[in-house]
Write an enzyme that holds these catalytic residues in place. Structure first.
Site, PDB file in Angstrom:
ATOM      1  N   HIS A 222      13.928  80.459  51.693  1.00  0.00           N
ATOM      2  CA  HIS A 222      12.698  80.117  50.992  1.00  0.00           C
ATOM      3  C   HIS A 222      12.959  79.955  49.487  1.00  0.00           C
ATOM      4  O   HIS A 222      14.037  80.278  48.982  1.00  0.00           O
ATOM      5  CB  HIS A 222      11.641  81.197  51.210  1.00  0.00           C
ATOM      6  CG  HIS A 222      10.990  81.136  52.554  1.00  0.00           C
ATOM      7  ND1 HIS A 222      11.633  81.465  53.711  1.00  0.00           N
ATOM      8  CD2 HIS A 222       9.732  80.760  52.909  1.00  0.00           C
ATOM      9  CE1 HIS A 222      10.826  81.306  54.742  1.00  0.00           C
ATOM     10  NE2 HIS A 222       9.656  80.877  54.279  1.00  0.00           N
TER      11      HIS A 222
ATOM     12  N   GLY B 215       5.094  83.443  48.275  1.00  0.00           N
ATOM     13  CA  GLY B 215       6.240  83.946  47.521  1.00  0.00           C
ATOM     14  C   GLY B 215       7.183  84.732  48.419  1.00  0.00           C
ATOM     15  O   GLY B 215       7.817  85.702  47.989  1.00  0.00           O
TER      16      GLY B 215
ATOM     17  N   ASP C  64       1.255  78.386  52.986  1.00  0.00           N
ATOM     18  CA  ASP C  64       2.001  79.253  53.891  1.00  0.00           C
ATOM     19  C   ASP C  64       2.926  80.154  53.090  1.00  0.00           C
ATOM     20  O   ASP C  64       2.573  80.600  51.997  1.00  0.00           O
ATOM     21  CB  ASP C  64       2.732  78.409  54.939  1.00  0.00           C
ATOM     22  CG  ASP C  64       3.588  77.293  54.314  1.00  0.00           C
ATOM     23  OD1 ASP C  64       4.080  77.478  53.185  1.00  0.00           O
ATOM     24  OD2 ASP C  64       3.763  76.247  54.961  1.00  0.00           O
ATOM     25  N   SER C  65       4.116  80.434  53.626  1.00  0.00           N
ATOM     26  CA  SER C  65       5.021  81.383  52.983  1.00  0.00           C
ATOM     27  C   SER C  65       5.449  80.949  51.592  1.00  0.00           C
ATOM     28  O   SER C  65       5.716  81.790  50.728  1.00  0.00           O
ATOM     29  CB  SER C  65       6.259  81.587  53.860  1.00  0.00           C
ATOM     30  OG  SER C  65       6.822  80.338  54.229  1.00  0.00           O
ATOM     31  N   ILE C  66       5.536  79.655  51.349  1.00  0.00           N
ATOM     32  CA  ILE C  66       5.918  79.174  50.020  1.00  0.00           C
ATOM     33  C   ILE C  66       4.866  79.560  48.992  1.00  0.00           C
ATOM     34  O   ILE C  66       5.174  79.921  47.855  1.00  0.00           O
ATOM     35  CB  ILE C  66       6.131  77.647  50.041  1.00  0.00           C
ATOM     36  CG1 ILE C  66       7.268  77.300  50.993  1.00  0.00           C
ATOM     37  CG2 ILE C  66       6.439  77.109  48.645  1.00  0.00           C
ATOM     38  CD1 ILE C  66       7.414  75.817  51.265  1.00  0.00           C
TER      39      ILE C  66
END
Length: 367
Positions: A344, A164, A159-161
């Site tokens: 994040h 980046g 996902d977003s991790i």
């Protein structure tokens, strides 16, 4: 961990009225090269693209194109009003193109001789399709044969991790525009891990989506698995056609941060039913990867935050079922500052994670 869906907006970008100096001798020009047949023969690529002959189209973040040329300048042919790109010559970023539109961007004033060039898509734009038209050499130069692929290949799924998301912002407080400009997939932990291991890679990441549930329960009729098989994310029923060159030795899966965000009123889940559905879907997804890539591919399931114990149980079940090629890796949060947008991981964190993950993957693969 947000997701922006929808269809691509029409339009091909706005060209400047005349060539404009940008930086370091780089400029935009109105003229375009005559497209050549089989443009993908100009460059090496590991990411997912749809090859149209004279151009290639793509959607996933971190897709990169690597080429070689001789001369003092090079044109980069792009048609994209959604994403940002870094252009690197001889390993140095010479310009960042922000939603460049339909253009040939020229890099001029280089020393005479042979050079390498790399163009990389920085952010995730699932609602749009990007087009790359290859390279064109400046007068007196030539585009040379493409670089050879690397012997090692890693696929990162997440996902977003994994994308980046907002990692170069330096602050957690970002508006949507700042998220876009400060997401750099080329500095994500996956890209950094692959470079440490001298591996080609795919970053098949989608912000906000989960294995069975998305962040805060949004768009409940889709999940990450809806999109995994696609080359073009905004094209329903699209299926990526593997050219036969992509067979990763390692696949790293990091999905679940969004599944286990706090439940909202009206969702059909209970904590128990969500956990059970997640473990079932995760096991099935690993089975799909095993069928696709075969017994020799190492599968790594990442435990992170609230999903960690569930992922560990999935891996244990796979091992008990006879698949010893599935491994669990816990993403240790110690030393991380989470100074990326919306809390994040930051560019600093991505470097820390990459150092740890590269060590683990090296031990598994003997690299």
């Amino acid at each position: 961990m947000t997701f922006s869906g929808g269809k691509p907006k029409p339009g091909r970008g706005t060209r400047p009225a005349a060539p404009a100096t940008v930086d370091g001798g780089s400029r935009y020009e109105l003229r375009r090269p005559v497209p050549v047949k089989g443009v993908s023969e100009q460059f090496h690529i590991a990411g997912r693209v749809k090859d149209l002959g004279k151009t290639v189209q793509f959607s996933w973040p971190g897709v990169y194109f690597e080429g070689r040329f001789r001369g003092t300048g090079l044109g980069v042919v792009l048609d994209c009003a959604a994403a940002d790109y870094d252009v690197q010559v001889d390993g140095v970023t010479v310009v960042t193109l922000v939603m460049p539109g339909d253009t040939t961007h020229w890099i001029n004033g280089l020393r005479e001789g042979e050079h390498t060039v790399r163009v990389v898509k920085r952010n995730d734009t699932p609602g749009g399709t990007s087009t790359f038209g290859g390279f064109v050499a400046a007068s007196g130069g030539a585009v040379l044969s493409k670089p050879a692929p690397r012997d090692r290949r890693i696929e990162f799924i997440g996902d977003s991790i994994t994308v980046g998301y907002g990692n170069v912002s330096g602050t957690r407080d970002c508006n949507p525009e700042q998220v876009k400009r400060n997401t750099n997939a080329d500095l994500s932990h996956g890209a950094l891990t692959a470079r440490q291991l001298d591996a080609d890679y795919q970053l098949n990441g989608l912000s906000g989506l989960g294995m069975v549930r998305n962040v805060a329960g949004i768009v409940p009729d889709i999940t990450y698995r809806t999109y995994y098989d696609r080359a073009l994310l905004n094209v329903d029923d699209d299926v990526w056609q593997n050219p036969g060159t992509w067979h990763p030795q390692i696949v790293v899966v990091n999905l679940g941060s969004n599944d286990f965000t706090d439940l909202t009123p009206g969702e059909p889940w209970t904590p128990v039913s969500l956990a059970a559905a997640y473990r079932t879907a995760y096991g099935e997804f690993l089975g799909t990867l095993r069928t696709r890539y075969g017994a020799d591919t190492i599968l790594v399931a990442v435990g992170f935050d609230r999903n960690a114990e569930h992922v560990r149980q999935v891996v244990e079940a796979c091992n008990d079922g006879g698949d010893s090629g599935v491994h669990y890796w816990f993403l240790d949060q110690s030393g991380l500052d989470f100074l990326g947008c919306d809390g994040h991981t930051s560019a600093h964190d991505d470097r820390v994670i990459a150092d740890r993950l590269a060590t683990f993957l090296r031990s598994l693969a003997g690299w």
